[in-house]
Design a protein around this motif. Structure first.
Motif, PDB file in Angstrom:
ATOM      1  N   UNK A  35       0.818  -1.212   0.000  1.00  9.37           N
ATOM      2  CA  UNK A  35       0.000   0.000   0.000  1.00  9.37           C
ATOM      3  C   UNK A  35       0.858   1.271   0.000  1.00  9.37           C
ATOM      4  N   UNK A  36       2.159   1.104  -0.073  1.00  9.47           N
ATOM      5  CA  UNK A  36       3.103   2.236  -0.086  1.00  9.47           C
ATOM      6  C   UNK A  36       2.841   3.169   1.099  1.00  9.47           C
ATOM      7  N   UNK A  37       2.666   2.547   2.250  1.00 17.34           N
ATOM      8  CA  UNK A  37       2.378   3.270   3.483  1.00 17.34           C
ATOM      9  C   UNK A  37       3.706   3.690   4.113  1.00 17.34           C
ATOM     10  N   UNK A  38       4.164   4.883   3.786  1.00 11.33           N
ATOM     11  CA  UNK A  38       5.477   5.342   4.224  1.00 11.33           C
ATOM     12  C   UNK A  38       5.547   5.538   5.737  1.00 11.33           C
ATOM     13  N   UNK A  39       4.457   5.994   6.325  1.00  9.20           N
ATOM     14  CA  UNK A  39       4.453   6.199   7.778  1.00  9.20           C
ATOM     15  C   UNK A  39       4.612   4.872   8.516  1.00  9.20           C
ATOM     16  N   UNK A  52      14.165  -6.610   9.123  1.00  7.22           N
ATOM     17  CA  UNK A  52      14.441  -8.013   9.451  1.00  7.22           C
ATOM     18  C   UNK A  52      15.354  -8.752   8.479  1.00  7.22           C
ATOM     19  N   UNK A  53      14.998  -8.798   7.197  1.00  6.88           N
ATOM     20  CA  UNK A  53      15.772  -9.599   6.241  1.00  6.88           C
ATOM     21  C   UNK A  53      15.964  -8.838   4.932  1.00  6.88           C
ATOM     22  N   UNK A  54      16.955  -9.260   4.167  1.00 11.47           N
ATOM     23  CA  UNK A  54      17.188  -8.629   2.863  1.00 11.47           C
ATOM     24  C   UNK A  54      16.030  -8.891   1.911  1.00 11.47           C
ATOM     25  N   UNK A  55      15.354 -10.025   2.068  1.00 12.72           N
ATOM     26  CA  UNK A  55      14.211 -10.308   1.197  1.00 12.72           C
ATOM     27  C   UNK A  55      13.121  -9.246   1.381  1.00 12.72           C
ATOM     28  N   UNK A  56      12.909  -8.811   2.616  1.00 14.00           N
ATOM     29  CA  UNK A  56      11.913  -7.763   2.863  1.00 14.00           C
ATOM     30  C   UNK A  56      12.455  -6.409   2.413  1.00 14.00           C
ATOM     31  N   UNK A  57      13.737  -6.187   2.609  1.00  7.66           N
ATOM     32  CA  UNK A  57      14.339  -4.916   2.182  1.00  7.66           C
ATOM     33  C   UNK A  57      14.194  -4.716   0.678  1.00  7.66           C
ATOM     34  N   UNK A  58      14.194  -5.795  -0.073  1.00  5.11           N
ATOM     35  CA  UNK A  58      14.034  -5.682  -1.520  1.00  5.11           C
ATOM     36  C   UNK A  58      12.667  -5.106  -1.894  1.00  5.11           C
ATOM     37  N   UNK A  59      11.716  -5.201  -0.999  1.00  5.56           N
ATOM     38  CA  UNK A  59      10.409  -4.581  -1.210  1.00  5.56           C
ATOM     39  C   UNK A  59      10.359  -3.179  -0.600  1.00  5.56           C
ATOM     40  N   UNK A  60      10.949  -3.021   0.593  1.00  9.56           N
ATOM     41  CA  UNK A  60      10.790  -1.775   1.351  1.00  9.56           C
ATOM     42  C   UNK A  60      11.674  -0.643   0.851  1.00  9.56           C
ATOM     43  N   UNK A  61      12.950  -0.919   0.576  1.00  9.53           N
ATOM     44  CA  UNK A  61      13.845   0.162   0.170  1.00  9.53           C
ATOM     45  C   UNK A  61      13.389   0.864  -1.105  1.00  9.53           C
ATOM     46  N   UNK A  62      12.985   0.141  -2.161  1.00  7.84           N
ATOM     47  CA  UNK A  62      12.504   0.852  -3.360  1.00  7.84           C
ATOM     48  C   UNK A  62      11.298   1.743  -3.078  1.00  7.84           C
ATOM     49  N   UNK A  63      10.397   1.310  -2.190  1.00  2.88           N
ATOM     50  CA  UNK A  63       9.242   2.144  -1.850  1.00  2.88           C
ATOM     51  C   UNK A  63       9.702   3.419  -1.162  1.00  2.88           C
ATOM     52  N   UNK A  64      10.604   3.290  -0.200  1.00  7.80           N
ATOM     53  CA  UNK A  64      11.094   4.456   0.533  1.00  7.80           C
ATOM     54  C   UNK A  64      11.829   5.431  -0.379  1.00  7.80           C
ATOM     55  N   UNK A  65      12.458   4.913  -1.430  1.00  5.04           N
ATOM     56  CA  UNK A  65      13.205   5.763  -2.360  1.00  5.04           C
ATOM     57  C   UNK A  65      12.328   6.315  -3.482  1.00  5.04           C
ATOM     58  N   UNK A  67      10.634   4.554  -5.920  1.00  5.58           N
ATOM     59  CA  UNK A  67      10.501   3.810  -7.166  1.00  5.58           C
ATOM     60  C   UNK A  67       9.053   3.382  -7.334  1.00  5.58           C
ATOM     61  N   UNK A  68       8.529   3.434  -8.543  1.00  5.05           N
ATOM     62  CA  UNK A  68       7.126   3.075  -8.766  1.00  5.05           C
ATOM     63  C   UNK A  68       6.895   1.580  -8.606  1.00  5.05           C
ATOM     64  N   UNK A  69       5.649   1.159  -8.344  1.00  8.43           N
ATOM     65  CA  UNK A  69       5.345  -0.266  -8.176  1.00  8.43           C
ATOM     66  C   UNK A  69       5.761  -1.095  -9.373  1.00  8.43           C
ATOM     67  N   UNK A  73       6.660   2.941 -14.619  1.00  9.52           N
ATOM     68  CA  UNK A  73       5.318   3.501 -14.610  1.00  9.52           C
ATOM     69  C   UNK A  73       5.078   4.190 -13.276  1.00  9.52           C
ATOM     70  N   UNK A  74       4.003   4.963 -13.190  1.00 11.70           N
ATOM     71  CA  UNK A  74       3.667   5.592 -11.928  1.00 11.70           C
ATOM     72  C   UNK A  74       3.983   7.077 -11.954  1.00 11.70           C
ATOM     73  N   UNK A  75       3.598   7.763 -10.889  1.00 11.79           N
ATOM     74  CA  UNK A  75       3.731   9.208 -10.833  1.00 11.79           C
ATOM     75  C   UNK A  75       5.129   9.659 -10.450  1.00 11.79           C
ATOM     76  N   UNK A  76       5.933   8.765  -9.890  1.00  6.13           N
ATOM     77  CA  UNK A  76       7.289   9.107  -9.475  1.00  6.13           C
ATOM     78  C   UNK A  76       8.263   8.409 -10.402  1.00  6.13           C
TER      79      UNK A  76
END
Length: 403
Positions: A35-39, A52-65, A67-69, A73-76
């Motif tokens: 849901x790209x919930x930054x808070x 916790x793990x690099x597998x989760x970081x692969x999802x979280x870091x791009x969102x924080x930076x 990168x579009x889903x 594509x996307x607004x950013x």
């Protein structure tokens, strides 16, 4: 049941509960990424263990930076400009490529472990390609020694498809101040550390008053990747550095200094070289969880706007343009370049002003002080608004003082 059996049973129960809690946290982080919930991601990054793990970081870091889903594509934007579909290898060489190669040759000293020569050579080639692609696609950025330490972490954690856009957005929107043609903006960030200490711990601030904050330069420039020697620790720290606003890194070093309070007071105040030597190295072991909590508390209690040195921070600095945590995820690469060019113009203005002031001071004559004051006022105004005519005024000043 004897005592040993009971202890073993309790240990199994504790381990099971811990595993269940970690699994629930993992599900919650991935849901926040979806849901790209930054808070929510920021809260998870600050909590024990971070992502916790690099597998989760692969999802979280791009969102924080930002990168579009779906890549591209996307607004950013993703860090690769529209129309940049060709190979980066066909782009002109960046002016700093020789230094890049020297630093890449020194990469992967501490991690990953147990690599053979072939694996190490492959990773160095990948690291070189990652850095060169970012620099060639965004040639206005200036490489600095230690940038490879940051990129090394991204290479080891993120999958190939998102490494370049992730590092590009990091460079333009989070560590831009360090990629300018001058270290002045970086030094100004360091000046915030004594102000934080003065507000939070006046006794420690007085003890370090003769020690310049340059001890924090390597840590700040490299997001601590130059000083932390395990991939698990630096990845954990990157969780919170990417989730929080860029100024958080300054408060992190202030927290590190305070954590060494007892050790620092064992060294006399009149030995700044010794104090500097202590502070140049991070404490071992490094209690990251406590330091992150302490840094958050310092930022909440003493926001940068309350610090005297904040007035010297450029309005185009990442510390101001990304003062709120979510800014970096919503700004574009074009925004980053605009801020970069604005800072470069400010730096050039300051250089010209300092040269004029130097000339005036060197050839000052009391009888002409009023004339000098008028000239410097005109020069300062023109330097800010019209750099071309300002060069004429600068020459006029030089001729005037030699009369």
């Amino acid at each position: 049941m004897d005592g040993s059996d009971e202890a073993s049973s309790q240990e199994k129960t504790t381990n099971h509960a811990g595993l269940a809690a970690a699994t629930e946290k993992e599900r919650s982080i991935l849901e926040a990424c979806r849901w790209r919930d930054l808070e929510a991601l920021r809260a998870f990054a600050e909590s024990p263990g971070g992502f916790l793990t690099d597998r989760i970081r692969q999802h979280a870091w791009p969102v924080l930076l930002g990168l579009p889903p779906s890549h591209g594509n996307g607004s950013v934007d993703s860090g690769v400009e529209e129309g940049e579909t060709g190979s980066w290898k066909e782009l002109p060489r960046h002016r700093d490529e020789d230094q890049v190669q020297l630093d890449v040759n020194r990469a992967f000293i501490y991690y990953p472990e147990n690599q053979n020569e072939a694996e190490l050579a492959r990773q160095k080639d990948e690291l070189s390609a990652l850095i060169l692609e970012v620099l060639r696609r965004h040639p206005y950025l200036c490489y600095f020694q230690g940038y490879h330490d940051i990129c090394q972490v991204f290479l080891l954690v993120l999958p190939p498809a998102v490494r370049t856009p992730a590092v590009a957005r990091l460079s333009a929107l989070r560590i831009r101040d360090f990629m300018l043609p001058s270290l002045t903006p970086a030094v100004r960030q360091l000046r915030l550390i004594p102000d934080i200490l003065r507000a939070a711990d006046p006794q420690l601030w007085r003890h370090l008053s003769a020690t310049e904050p340059f001890f924090a330069l390597a840590g700040m420039l490299t997001m601590y990747a130059h000083d932390i020697t395990t991939l698990g620790e630096i990845s954990r720290l990157f969780d919170v550095l990417l989730a929080r606003e860029p100024v958080f890194s300054v408060y992190m070093f202030a927290a590190i200094v305070r954590s060494r309070r007892a050790e620092l007071f064992e060294t006399p105040q009149d030995e700044p070289e010794m104090l500097h030597s202590i502070l140049c190295k991070l404490p071992r072991p490094l209690d990251l969880e406590s330091l992150i909590t302490a840094a958050c508390a310092l930022l909440n209690a003493y926001p940068p706007e309350s610090l005297a040195a904040w007035r010297t921070i450029s309005h185009a600095s990442v510390l101001r343009t990304a003062r709120v945590p979510d800014a970096c995820a919503t700004q574009s690469m074009a925004d980053g370049q605009v801020f970069f060019e604005r800072q470069v113009a400010e730096l050039r203005w300051l250089e010209r002003r300092d040269k004029i002031m130097e000339v005036l001071w060197r050839y000052r004559r009391p009888a002409r002080s009023l004339g000098f004051a008028v000239l410097i006022g005109v020069a300062a105004l023109l330097l800010r608004k019209h750099p071309g005519p300002a060069a004429y005024v600068s020459g006029l000043v030089s001729r005037w003082v030699r009369l």
